[in-house]
Design a protein around this motif. Sequence first.
Motif, PDB file in Angstrom:
ATOM      1  N   ARG A 120       0.805  -1.210   0.000  1.00  0.00           N
ATOM      2  CA  ARG A 120       0.000   0.000   0.000  1.00  0.00           C
ATOM      3  C   ARG A 120       0.842   1.267   0.000  1.00  0.00           C
ATOM      4  O   ARG A 120       0.490   2.255  -0.643  1.00  0.00           O
ATOM      5  N   GLU A 121       1.938   1.247   0.718  1.00  0.00           N
ATOM      6  CA  GLU A 121       2.769   2.445   0.762  1.00  0.00           C
ATOM      7  C   GLU A 121       3.339   2.741  -0.618  1.00  0.00           C
ATOM      8  O   GLU A 121       3.392   3.892  -1.053  1.00  0.00           O
ATOM      9  N   ARG A 122       3.755   1.710  -1.325  1.00  0.00           N
ATOM     10  CA  ARG A 122       4.295   1.914  -2.670  1.00  0.00           C
ATOM     11  C   ARG A 122       3.209   2.402  -3.615  1.00  0.00           C
ATOM     12  O   ARG A 122       3.442   3.264  -4.463  1.00  0.00           O
ATOM     13  N   LEU A 123       2.003   1.882  -3.479  1.00  0.00           N
ATOM     14  CA  LEU A 123       0.927   2.210  -4.391  1.00  0.00           C
ATOM     15  C   LEU A 123       0.257   3.547  -4.074  1.00  0.00           C
ATOM     16  O   LEU A 123      -0.152   4.282  -4.975  1.00  0.00           O
ATOM     17  N   LEU A 124       0.129   3.851  -2.786  1.00  0.00           N
ATOM     18  CA  LEU A 124      -0.680   4.993  -2.372  1.00  0.00           C
ATOM     19  C   LEU A 124       0.092   6.099  -1.679  1.00  0.00           C
ATOM     20  O   LEU A 124      -0.423   7.202  -1.504  1.00  0.00           O
ATOM     21  N   GLY A 125       1.336   5.804  -1.277  1.00  0.00           N
ATOM     22  CA  GLY A 125       2.107   6.802  -0.544  1.00  0.00           C
ATOM     23  C   GLY A 125       2.373   8.044  -1.372  1.00  0.00           C
ATOM     24  O   GLY A 125       2.600   7.973  -2.582  1.00  0.00           O
ATOM     25  N   HIS A 126       2.324   9.176  -0.720  1.00  0.00           N
ATOM     26  CA  HIS A 126       2.592  10.449  -1.396  1.00  0.00           C
ATOM     27  C   HIS A 126       2.953  11.480  -0.337  1.00  0.00           C
ATOM     28  O   HIS A 126       2.886  11.210   0.866  1.00  0.00           O
ATOM     29  N   GLU A 127       3.358  12.643  -0.806  1.00  0.00           N
ATOM     30  CA  GLU A 127       3.738  13.711   0.110  1.00  0.00           C
ATOM     31  C   GLU A 127       2.642  14.765   0.159  1.00  0.00           C
ATOM     32  O   GLU A 127       1.909  14.973  -0.815  1.00  0.00           O
ATOM     33  N   ALA A 128       2.558  15.442   1.295  1.00  0.00           N
ATOM     34  CA  ALA A 128       1.525  16.465   1.462  1.00  0.00           C
ATOM     35  C   ALA A 128       1.629  17.550   0.394  1.00  0.00           C
ATOM     36  O   ALA A 128       0.614  18.138  -0.010  1.00  0.00           O
ATOM     37  N   SER A 129       2.841  17.798  -0.089  1.00  0.00           N
ATOM     38  CA  SER A 129       3.044  18.845  -1.094  1.00  0.00           C
ATOM     39  C   SER A 129       2.362  18.534  -2.419  1.00  0.00           C
ATOM     40  O   SER A 129       2.194  19.417  -3.258  1.00  0.00           O
ATOM     41  N   GLU A 130       1.961  17.279  -2.649  1.00  0.00           N
ATOM     42  CA  GLU A 130       1.317  16.904  -3.905  1.00  0.00           C
ATOM     43  C   GLU A 130      -0.148  17.329  -3.964  1.00  0.00           C
ATOM     44  O   GLU A 130      -0.760  17.307  -5.023  1.00  0.00           O
ATOM     45  N   HIS A 131      -0.720  17.709  -2.859  1.00  0.00           N
ATOM     46  CA  HIS A 131      -2.142  18.062  -2.827  1.00  0.00           C
ATOM     47  C   HIS A 131      -2.397  19.407  -3.506  1.00  0.00           C
ATOM     48  O   HIS A 131      -1.528  20.272  -3.486  1.00  0.00           O
ATOM     49  N   PRO A 132      -3.612  19.578  -4.113  1.00  0.00           N
ATOM     50  CA  PRO A 132      -4.758  18.675  -4.115  1.00  0.00           C
ATOM     51  C   PRO A 132      -4.531  17.458  -5.016  1.00  0.00           C
ATOM     52  O   PRO A 132      -4.192  17.605  -6.198  1.00  0.00           O
ATOM     53  N   LEU A 133      -4.709  16.266  -4.416  1.00  0.00           N
ATOM     54  CA  LEU A 133      -4.380  15.003  -5.083  1.00  0.00           C
ATOM     55  C   LEU A 133      -5.538  14.026  -4.943  1.00  0.00           C
ATOM     56  O   LEU A 133      -6.058  13.816  -3.845  1.00  0.00           O
ATOM     57  N   ALA A 134      -5.925  13.428  -6.081  1.00  0.00           N
ATOM     58  CA  ALA A 134      -6.986  12.425  -6.102  1.00  0.00           C
ATOM     59  C   ALA A 134      -6.394  11.073  -6.461  1.00  0.00           C
ATOM     60  O   ALA A 134      -5.383  10.988  -7.166  1.00  0.00           O
ATOM     61  N   VAL A 135      -7.034  10.020  -5.991  1.00  0.00           N
ATOM     62  CA  VAL A 135      -6.623   8.658  -6.344  1.00  0.00           C
ATOM     63  C   VAL A 135      -7.677   8.079  -7.278  1.00  0.00           C
ATOM     64  O   VAL A 135      -8.873   8.263  -7.073  1.00  0.00           O
ATOM     65  N   GLN A 136      -7.209   7.411  -8.338  1.00  0.00           N
ATOM     66  CA  GLN A 136      -8.149   6.751  -9.241  1.00  0.00           C
ATOM     67  C   GLN A 136      -8.141   5.250  -8.989  1.00  0.00           C
ATOM     68  O   GLN A 136      -7.073   4.618  -8.977  1.00  0.00           O
ATOM     69  N   LEU A 137      -9.329   4.691  -8.795  1.00  0.00           N
ATOM     70  CA  LEU A 137      -9.473   3.269  -8.537  1.00  0.00           C
ATOM     71  C   LEU A 137     -10.009   2.550  -9.764  1.00  0.00           C
ATOM     72  O   LEU A 137     -10.858   3.074 -10.489  1.00  0.00           O
ATOM     73  N   GLY A 138      -9.520   1.320  -9.962  1.00  0.00           N
ATOM     74  CA  GLY A 138     -10.048   0.441 -10.985  1.00  0.00           C
ATOM     75  C   GLY A 138     -10.662  -0.768 -10.313  1.00  0.00           C
ATOM     76  O   GLY A 138     -10.009  -1.438  -9.513  1.00  0.00           O
TER      77      GLY A 138
END
Length: 342
Positions: free
Chosen positions: A56-74
Amino acid sequence: MVLTSPLIQPDDLRFCVAPMMEWTDRHYRALARLHSRRARLYTEMVTTAAIIHGDRERLLGHEASEHPLAVQLGGSDPADLARAARICAEYSYAEINLNVGCPSDRVQNGAFGACLMREPLLVAQCVGAMKEAVDLPVTVKCRIGVDEQEPREALFALVHASVAAGADAMVVHARKAWLKGLSPKENRDIPPLDYPLVHELKREFPTLPIAINGGVDTLDSAREQLAHVDGVMVGRAAYHNMSMLQEVDPQIFGEPAPFESSRAATLAFLSYIERKMSQGVRLADMTRHMLGLFAGRPGARAFRRHLATYAVRPGADARTVEEALMLVDRAPVAQRDDCLPT
């Protein structure tokens, strides 16, 4: 009457960078954010199975500076999507977007993506399950139809069902997807665009935030679309030409860019490179997103060549990027370089 969701406002989608597999990873997003504070960024599509069972960390991890950030699910199983959405919520995303537009064979074999255009009631169940599971806005990215579907009937049926289930916004790629006979690449270009249909959708749902995707490759064309819809989503053009992102905040939002130039943003990116390399990230995994930094400007070709040649070599570090920047600085003003294709 559809009410504007308190979770997402039309201006949130005013300019978005599309989710693109193998392109919009965390390193690209860190670089993009140095060019625009306001553009809404999206992750690569992540499947529910990968989130539930994978790293999960590899797939979903990100930094606060990337916001506004959305995740796309399949995915297409409501229970799995609800579970994945709850996991995503733990990573503080600003939005969860359901992929109902990708035409790749891999996605079709998983019974999700664009093939869900044929199953609006299932999409509604998926949206409803995620809405019950999390307090985040849940949005849908779709096509205007697939294969022999009549576009207006297919699109409006999907949107009506999604909105009834609680969808907070729609992002519409204004092309059909042909699931048989066209490759994913061909599906991005060959099916004709139907912007008027998406504009009609907005008139049908005047208070629902709607963004349009497909063929928008300049800020001038983005502004043209913003006269009809709430937002635009740009893909390859924003990836290949960072100078577009550099102008998003001034031209679309009327605010200054984070840095006065793409060169200054690149210099600021060096500290990110150094930090990530200290954590074991390869330089080339970050510099591959930098090849479009100076597209169309003097020295761009030499910049790309230097990074492509030297960033993969043992011992390469942030100095490799500084050396590439010097090639841009030294380029004769009269020298021109063709833009990368968008």
